[in-house]
Write a protein that holds these residues in place. Structure first.
Motif, PDB file in Angstrom:
ATOM      1  N   TYR B  11       0.841  -1.200   0.000  1.00 26.74           N
ATOM      2  CA  TYR B  11       0.000   0.000   0.000  1.00 26.74           C
ATOM      3  C   TYR B  11       0.870   1.242   0.000  1.00 26.74           C
ATOM      4  O   TYR B  11       2.073   1.169   0.234  1.00 26.74           O
ATOM      5  CB  TYR B  11      -0.895   0.027   1.249  1.00 26.74           C
ATOM      6  CG  TYR B  11      -2.106  -0.886   1.157  1.00 26.74           C
ATOM      7  CD1 TYR B  11      -3.145  -0.598   0.299  1.00 26.74           C
ATOM      8  CD2 TYR B  11      -2.201  -2.016   1.962  1.00 26.74           C
ATOM      9  CE1 TYR B  11      -4.260  -1.419   0.227  1.00 26.74           C
ATOM     10  CE2 TYR B  11      -3.318  -2.846   1.906  1.00 26.74           C
ATOM     11  CZ  TYR B  11      -4.337  -2.537   1.027  1.00 26.74           C
ATOM     12  OH  TYR B  11      -5.440  -3.337   0.959  1.00 26.74           O
ATOM     13  N   GLN B  12       0.229   2.384  -0.221  1.00 24.45           N
ATOM     14  CA  GLN B  12       0.963   3.638  -0.079  1.00 24.45           C
ATOM     15  C   GLN B  12       1.530   3.698   1.341  1.00 24.45           C
ATOM     16  O   GLN B  12       1.002   3.091   2.250  1.00 24.45           O
ATOM     17  CB  GLN B  12       0.019   4.832  -0.293  1.00 24.45           C
ATOM     18  CG  GLN B  12      -0.070   5.272  -1.736  1.00 24.45           C
ATOM     19  CD  GLN B  12      -1.440   4.963  -2.340  1.00 24.45           C
ATOM     20  OE1 GLN B  12      -2.378   4.750  -1.603  1.00 24.45           O
ATOM     21  NE2 GLN B  12      -1.519   4.939  -3.646  1.00 24.45           N
ATOM     22  N   VAL B  15       3.284   0.032   3.344  1.00 26.52           N
ATOM     23  CA  VAL B  15       2.796  -1.112   4.115  1.00 26.52           C
ATOM     24  C   VAL B  15       2.713  -2.337   3.202  1.00 26.52           C
ATOM     25  O   VAL B  15       1.990  -2.331   2.207  1.00 26.52           O
ATOM     26  CB  VAL B  15       1.393  -0.844   4.691  1.00 26.52           C
ATOM     27  CG1 VAL B  15       0.925  -2.023   5.533  1.00 26.52           C
ATOM     28  CG2 VAL B  15       1.387   0.439   5.495  1.00 26.52           C
ATOM     29  N   ALA B  17       1.144  -5.525   2.563  1.00 22.71           N
ATOM     30  CA  ALA B  17      -0.008  -6.280   3.068  1.00 22.71           C
ATOM     31  C   ALA B  17       0.056  -7.743   2.647  1.00 22.71           C
ATOM     32  O   ALA B  17      -0.406  -8.627   3.372  1.00 22.71           O
ATOM     33  CB  ALA B  17      -1.305  -5.649   2.585  1.00 22.71           C
ATOM     34  N   PRO B  36      -3.873 -13.374  12.242  1.00 20.25           N
ATOM     35  CA  PRO B  36      -4.122 -12.256  13.153  1.00 20.25           C
ATOM     36  C   PRO B  36      -4.576 -11.003  12.413  1.00 20.25           C
ATOM     37  O   PRO B  36      -4.468 -10.915  11.199  1.00 20.25           O
ATOM     38  CB  PRO B  36      -2.760 -12.029  13.825  1.00 20.25           C
ATOM     39  CG  PRO B  36      -1.762 -12.773  13.019  1.00 20.25           C
ATOM     40  CD  PRO B  36      -2.474 -13.813  12.240  1.00 20.25           C
ATOM     41  N   SER B  37      -5.086 -10.070  13.191  1.00 19.01           N
ATOM     42  CA  SER B  37      -5.534  -8.810  12.607  1.00 19.01           C
ATOM     43  C   SER B  37      -4.381  -8.134  11.880  1.00 19.01           C
ATOM     44  O   SER B  37      -3.268  -8.078  12.369  1.00 19.01           O
ATOM     45  CB  SER B  37      -6.049  -7.908  13.726  1.00 19.01           C
ATOM     46  OG  SER B  37      -6.662  -6.791  13.178  1.00 19.01           O
ATOM     47  N   ALA B  39      -3.110  -9.220   9.084  1.00 15.97           N
ATOM     48  CA  ALA B  39      -2.290 -10.197   8.378  1.00 15.97           C
ATOM     49  C   ALA B  39      -2.425 -10.070   6.851  1.00 15.97           C
ATOM     50  O   ALA B  39      -1.551 -10.517   6.117  1.00 15.97           O
ATOM     51  CB  ALA B  39      -2.681 -11.609   8.806  1.00 15.97           C
ATOM     52  N   GLY B  40      -3.533  -9.494   6.376  1.00 15.45           N
ATOM     53  CA  GLY B  40      -3.699  -9.304   4.932  1.00 15.45           C
ATOM     54  C   GLY B  40      -4.901 -10.039   4.354  1.00 15.45           C
ATOM     55  O   GLY B  40      -5.040 -10.141   3.136  1.00 15.45           O
ATOM     56  N   LYS B  41      -5.809 -10.530   5.203  1.00 17.54           N
ATOM     57  CA  LYS B  41      -6.949 -11.309   4.724  1.00 17.54           C
ATOM     58  C   LYS B  41      -7.882 -10.463   3.844  1.00 17.54           C
ATOM     59  O   LYS B  41      -8.239 -10.863   2.736  1.00 17.54           O
ATOM     60  CB  LYS B  41      -7.741 -11.872   5.918  1.00 17.54           C
ATOM     61  CG  LYS B  41      -6.906 -12.715   6.876  1.00 17.54           C
ATOM     62  CD  LYS B  41      -7.728 -13.296   8.004  1.00 17.54           C
ATOM     63  CE  LYS B  41      -8.245 -12.239   8.969  1.00 17.54           C
ATOM     64  NZ  LYS B  41      -7.180 -11.562   9.751  1.00 17.54           N
ATOM     65  N   THR B  43      -7.174  -7.738   2.360  1.00 20.48           N
ATOM     66  CA  THR B  43      -6.443  -7.325   1.160  1.00 20.48           C
ATOM     67  C   THR B  43      -6.500  -8.426   0.105  1.00 20.48           C
ATOM     68  O   THR B  43      -6.726  -8.162  -1.087  1.00 20.48           O
ATOM     69  CB  THR B  43      -4.978  -7.016   1.522  1.00 20.48           C
ATOM     70  OG1 THR B  43      -4.962  -6.001   2.522  1.00 20.48           O
ATOM     71  CG2 THR B  43      -4.204  -6.561   0.300  1.00 20.48           C
ATOM     72  N   GLU B  52      -8.567  -3.545  -5.243  1.00 20.50           N
ATOM     73  CA  GLU B  52      -7.175  -3.119  -5.173  1.00 20.50           C
ATOM     74  C   GLU B  52      -6.417  -3.877  -6.249  1.00 20.50           C
ATOM     75  O   GLU B  52      -6.824  -4.967  -6.657  1.00 20.50           O
ATOM     76  CB  GLU B  52      -6.570  -3.452  -3.801  1.00 20.50           C
ATOM     77  CG  GLU B  52      -7.156  -2.676  -2.636  1.00 20.50           C
ATOM     78  CD  GLU B  52      -6.705  -1.216  -2.598  1.00 20.50           C
ATOM     79  OE1 GLU B  52      -5.757  -0.871  -3.353  1.00 20.50           O
ATOM     80  OE2 GLU B  52      -7.307  -0.430  -1.841  1.00 20.50           O
TER      81      GLU B  52
END
Ligand SMILES: Nc1ncnc2c1ncn2[C@@H]1O[C@H](COP(=O)(O)OP(=O)(O)OP(=O)(O)O)[C@@H](O)[C@H]1O
Ligand SMILES: [Mg+2]
Lengths: 298, 228
Positions: B11-12, B15, B17, B36-37, B39-41, B43, B52
């Protein structure tokens, strides 16, 4: 596109208009105001051009009024001298009797008024046709040197001034119109933004379910166009009644001579209706596009 | 069929993801996406829907490379993928029937098809008798079932669910799982991102675990594997 889809688009457009009725009224009002001003400017410019053209046709000539009581020889002599001036194409003699007759013809229905005149107030005159309008000043200078002439009438300046005024109104008008139209577009795009926000959730779902971009956009474009066209309709009515009223007043209070130079209401409305419809719809559609570009990523 | 080859998503602000994702999900599979929160799910799901774009790599859906799909064709891709979310996303001023029919209207289905298809999917999710009610008159589980009905009404080959039971109590969550499983049995591929440990453990389906954007586990008949 299928019929029921078109129906859906129009319904959504109408719902949008109604939901933001305050802003809708403001948008319609601003489009109407811009177009009324445009109408005013067009009316002025077209009429001035018209007058200039007509006068140019009728008075593309110099009229020389002769003194009372000249004998035939003197008149003939003046005629010959005029004929020898550079740039003079044709010299015509118009006796006072002939002048009155011509005037009666020009006044048409109101010509009978002239019958009550006790004696003919019009002078004998020469009517000079020029090779070109540019020669007018030179010819007039020569005419002023002649004896036996009472008055020289020529309309070059009037025509030129009329054209200048028309040009000025057109320029100032165009700038003014451009500003007004931008304002109208801005207001419309804000109105559309409100609908867009109100329908954000719906649009979000539409995207996930696979609505095409145009399916999503059309209702907004229609809403914008409806705003613009409503404004145009109001402007057309205002210009129509306004023009008719003015036309009436001018022919009543002044003489038919003036209103005869004006473009008729019908011809005027032909121009106005088509122009306003295109402009109104265009401004509306553009207003929505601006909003959609800024606030709707599809 | 879903296939990812060397997919990265940055991401900008840098990050990362998703990092070098390679996987294949066959038609008709039931897959849990856990981790976990952050983690990229979500995305992962957004890439499949073309919400995206991947920074790198290639994504195929039903043998079609969607990586360079033109924006004009994205809507047609989405018609083949049903989606449901934690927050249901129903339109409050439409009835249950209208909410589901809406999905058919916007792809210009005929009203004849709509009248036939909507009651059928409402029956599948067990809401036949609720067709004329509004979302605010329904329980959370019922609302989620409406959103499932809407997601499958156009017969997509893939159903994606991003934490569909996140807002529901365990008992209601199980009702939703039954519906999803039933849809899966009819041949629809189901991909579900979730934090619901118990559900994943009991269902015994394929589990793909993400951590900080990487696949750390991909297991047939797997378990949740975290303690949260
Ligand atoms: N639009 C975005 N712009 C920038 N960073 C983002 C954006 N969306 C997500 N991220 C970041 O990418 C990473 C992965 O986010 P993602 O939403 O995919 O996680 P998740 O696994 O769905 O988490 P959760 O279980 O909490 O839903 C996170 O670090 C998040 O902050
Ligand atoms: Mg998420």
């Amino acid at each position: 596109m299928k019929i029921r889809t078109v129906k859906y688009m129009f319904r959504q457009g109408l719902v949008g208009l109604w939901r933001n009725r305050g802003m809708s009224v403001a948008s319609i009002g601003s489009v109407a105001a811009s177009l009324v001003v445009l109408g005013l400017i067009i009316t002025l410019v077209l009429n001035i051009n018209n007058v200039a053209e007509l006068t140019q046709m009728q008075f593309d000539s110099i009229q020389v009024y002769l003194n009372e009581g000249l004998d035939q020889n003197e008149v003939q002599e003046i005629g010959q001298r005029i004929g020898s001036i550079d740039g003079v194409q044709l010299v015509e003699y118009e006796s006072k009797e002939q002048a009155l007759k011509n005037m009666k013809e020009r006044w048409g229905e109101q010509g009978y008024l002239l019958e009550y005149l006790e004696n003919n107030p019009l002078p004998n005159s020469f009517i000079i046709s020029m090779e070109t309008l540019e020669d007018a000043d030179g010819i007039v200078a020569e005419l002023q040197k002649l004896e036996g002439i009472d008055e020289i009438k020529y309309y070059k300046e009037i025509i030129e001034n009329l054209l200048k005024i028309a040009g000025f109104i057109r320029t100032v008008g165009l700038v003014l119109i451009l500003i007004l139209i931008l304002v109208a577009m801005f207001i419309i795009s804000n109105t559309i933004k409100l609908t867009l926000n109100a329908r954000r959730q719906e649009i979000n779902i539409m995207k996930y379910v696979g609505a095409t971009n145009w399916f999503i956009r059309w209702p907004f474009v229609l809403e914008g166009m409806a705003l613009g066209l409503s404004g145009a309709l109001i402007a057309v009515l205002v210009v129509y009644f306004g023009y008719q009223y003015t036309f009436q007043i001018i022919s009543d209070r002044f003489t038919v001579m003036v209103s005869a130079y004006m473009i008729g209401t019908r011809a005027m409305m032909h121009t106005t209706i088509s122009m306003f419809s295109v402009l109104g719809a265009g401004v509306g559609a553009l207003g929505s596009f601006i909003s959609l570009r800024k606030h709707l990523r599809v | 069929m879903i296939e990812m080859k060397g997919v990265n998503k940055v991401y900008q602000k840098g990050v990362q993801a998703l990092a070098n994702i390679n996987l294949k999900i066959e038609k008709g599979e039931f897959v849990f996406l856990v981790g976990p929160s952050g983690a990229g799910k979500s995305t992962f799901i957004k890439l499949l829907l073309k919400e995206e774009e991947p920074t790198e790599g290639q994504i195929n859906i039903d043998s079609q490379d969607i990586t360079n799909l033109s924006r004009r064709k994205v809507p047609y891709l989405r018609r083949n993928i049903g989606v449901i979310f934690q927050d249901f996303r129903l339109l409050p001023n439409k009835t249950v029937f209208e909410n589901v029919a809406f999905a058919m209207q916007i792809i210009e289905a005929s009203s004849k098809d709509i009248r036939r298809q909507v009651p059928m999917v409402l029956g599948m999710v067990g809401l036949s008798d609720r067709a004329s009610q509004y979302p605010h008159q329904l329980s959370g589980g019922e609302r989620q079932r409406v959103s499932i009905a809407r997601a499958i009404v156009n017969n997509p080959s893939i159903l994606i669910a991003d934490e569909p039971t996140g807002n529901l109590d365990p008992e209601t969550a199980w009702e939703i799982m039954k519906v999803l499983r039933q849809i899966n049995r009819r041949g629809t591929t189901v991909l579900m991102a979730t934090h619901a440990k118990e559900i994943v453990d009991v269902m015994q389906q394929r589990v793909i675990a993400l951590e900080r954007g990487k696949i750390v586990r991909d297991q047939q008949r797997g378990a949740y594997g975290y303690e949260d």
